[in-house]
Motif scaffolding. Structure first.
Motif, mmCIF file in Angstrom:
data_model
loop_
_atom_site.group_PDB
_atom_site.id
_atom_site.type_symbol
_atom_site.label_atom_id
_atom_site.label_comp_id
_atom_site.label_asym_id
_atom_site.label_seq_id
_atom_site.Cartn_x
_atom_site.Cartn_y
_atom_site.Cartn_z
ATOM 1 N N GLY A 3 39.425 53.068 19.328
ATOM 2 C CA GLY A 3 38.277 53.031 18.490
ATOM 3 C C GLY A 3 39.178 54.118 17.332
ATOM 4 N N THR A 4 39.432 55.968 18.428
ATOM 5 C CA THR A 4 40.417 56.767 16.787
ATOM 6 C C THR A 4 41.822 55.475 16.584
ATOM 7 N N LEU A 5 42.360 54.431 17.832
ATOM 8 C CA LEU A 5 43.560 54.845 16.947
ATOM 9 C C LEU A 5 43.381 53.168 15.670
ATOM 10 N N ALA A 6 42.264 52.282 15.784
ATOM 11 C CA ALA A 6 42.092 51.434 15.339
ATOM 12 C C ALA A 6 41.554 51.986 13.478
ATOM 13 N N GLN A 7 40.746 53.217 13.649
ATOM 14 C CA GLN A 7 41.191 53.860 12.632
ATOM 15 C C GLN A 7 42.299 54.753 11.544
ATOM 16 N N LEU A 8 43.168 54.390 12.911
ATOM 17 C CA LEU A 8 44.337 55.396 12.763
ATOM 18 C C LEU A 8 45.736 54.166 11.970
ATOM 19 N N ALA A 9 45.355 52.682 12.832
ATOM 20 C CA ALA A 9 46.687 51.783 12.920
ATOM 21 C C ALA A 9 45.302 50.945 13.025
ATOM 22 N N PRO A 10 44.570 50.076 11.647
ATOM 23 C CA PRO A 10 44.375 49.362 12.190
ATOM 24 C C PRO A 10 44.658 48.151 12.501
ATOM 25 N N SER A 11 44.493 46.689 13.699
ATOM 26 C CA SER A 11 45.402 45.724 13.758
ATOM 27 C C SER A 11 44.108 45.326 14.696
ATOM 28 N N PRO A 12 44.481 44.239 14.592
ATOM 29 C CA PRO A 12 43.840 42.809 14.959
ATOM 30 C C PRO A 12 44.217 43.245 16.862
ATOM 31 N N ILE A 13 45.328 43.252 16.915
ATOM 32 C CA ILE A 13 45.622 43.474 18.855
ATOM 33 C C ILE A 13 45.184 44.697 18.856
ATOM 34 N N VAL A 14 44.759 46.187 18.014
ATOM 35 C CA VAL A 14 44.310 47.089 18.970
ATOM 36 C C VAL A 14 42.828 46.994 18.683
ATOM 37 N N GLU A 15 42.181 45.583 18.078
ATOM 38 C CA GLU A 15 41.205 45.672 17.947
ATOM 39 C C GLU A 15 40.903 44.635 19.478
ATOM 40 N N LEU A 16 42.111 43.934 20.063
ATOM 41 C CA LEU A 16 41.408 42.797 21.053
ATOM 42 C C LEU A 16 41.915 44.160 22.908
ATOM 43 N N ASN A 17 42.641 45.190 21.702
ATOM 44 C CA ASN A 17 42.849 45.956 23.067
ATOM 45 C C ASN A 17 41.508 46.360 23.975
ATOM 46 N N ARG A 18 40.846 47.587 22.742
ATOM 47 C CA ARG A 18 39.426 47.983 22.235
ATOM 48 C C ARG A 18 38.759 47.407 22.978
ATOM 49 N N ALA A 19 38.681 45.842 23.064
ATOM 50 C CA ALA A 19 37.745 44.359 23.574
ATOM 51 C C ALA A 19 37.152 44.648 25.330
ATOM 52 N N VAL A 20 38.819 45.001 25.263
ATOM 53 C CA VAL A 20 39.003 44.952 26.764
ATOM 54 C C VAL A 20 38.818 46.021 27.497
ATOM 55 N N ALA A 21 38.937 47.282 27.118
ATOM 56 C CA ALA A 21 38.894 48.514 27.174
ATOM 57 C C ALA A 21 37.028 49.085 27.445
ATOM 58 N N VAL A 22 36.167 47.890 25.948
ATOM 59 C CA VAL A 22 34.650 48.358 26.385
ATOM 60 C C VAL A 22 34.165 47.410 27.732
ATOM 61 N N ALA A 23 34.917 45.931 28.178
ATOM 62 C CA ALA A 23 34.657 45.323 29.256
ATOM 63 C C ALA A 23 34.857 45.832 29.872
ATOM 64 N N MET A 24 35.690 46.345 30.393
ATOM 65 C CA MET A 24 36.314 47.691 31.733
ATOM 66 C C MET A 24 34.420 48.442 31.930
ATOM 67 N N ALA A 25 34.185 49.220 29.916
ATOM 68 C CA ALA A 25 33.357 50.163 30.473
ATOM 69 C C ALA A 25 32.478 50.024 30.688
#
Length: 133
Positions: free
Chosen positions: A35-57
């Motif tokens: 989430g922090t990385l998405a604020q600093l460097a927004p990108s769809p790839i970061v959001e996809l990676n965040r979605a994977v982490a959300v799924a794991m969590a």
């Protein structure tokens, strides 16, 4: 796109929370870091990676909800990992027909023959979900 030091720092912070196995990983904290990385460097790839982490969590449906919000992103239209992640999450939810379609789409998009074979194997496994995978 963020300068290299920011991207490297974000990656390193996420990796520092990775455990020796997925079960031992602090996924909620990794979600926060993405989430922090998405604020600093927004990108769809970061959001996809965040979605994977959300799924794991928080479970595959939570991750799928985020992934589904990315399906209309033009820069991901030919990115094989979007349907690959979607297929994985759909499979975990028992939605094997949809998962198979996503794995087949991902296989058609990748240029890597080993990835293609793996994705086609996953698609085939979804055709016969009662068999051990």
């Amino acid at each position: 796109m963020a300068p290299w030091p920011i991207r490297d720092a974000g990656r390193d912070r996420c990796l520092s929370r990775a455990g020796p196995s997925p079960e031992d990983t602090d996924w909620p904290h990794i979600v926060t870091l993405y989430g922090t990385l998405a604020q600093l460097a927004p990108s769809p790839i970061v959001e996809l990676n965040r979605a994977v982490a959300v799924a794991m969590a928080f479970g595959p449906q939570a991750g799928l909800d985020l992934v589904d919000s990315l399906t209309s992103e033009p820069s991901l239209k030919t990115y094989h990992l979007l349907p690959s992640v979607r297929g994985d999450l759909l499979s975990k939810l028992g939605r094997f027909g949809e998962a198979r379609t996503e794995f087949e789409t991902a296989a058609a998009l990748t240029r890597n023959s080993r990835e293609r074979n793996l994705l086609l194997e996953r698609a085939q496994a979804c055709a016969t979900p009662s068999e051990p995978r």
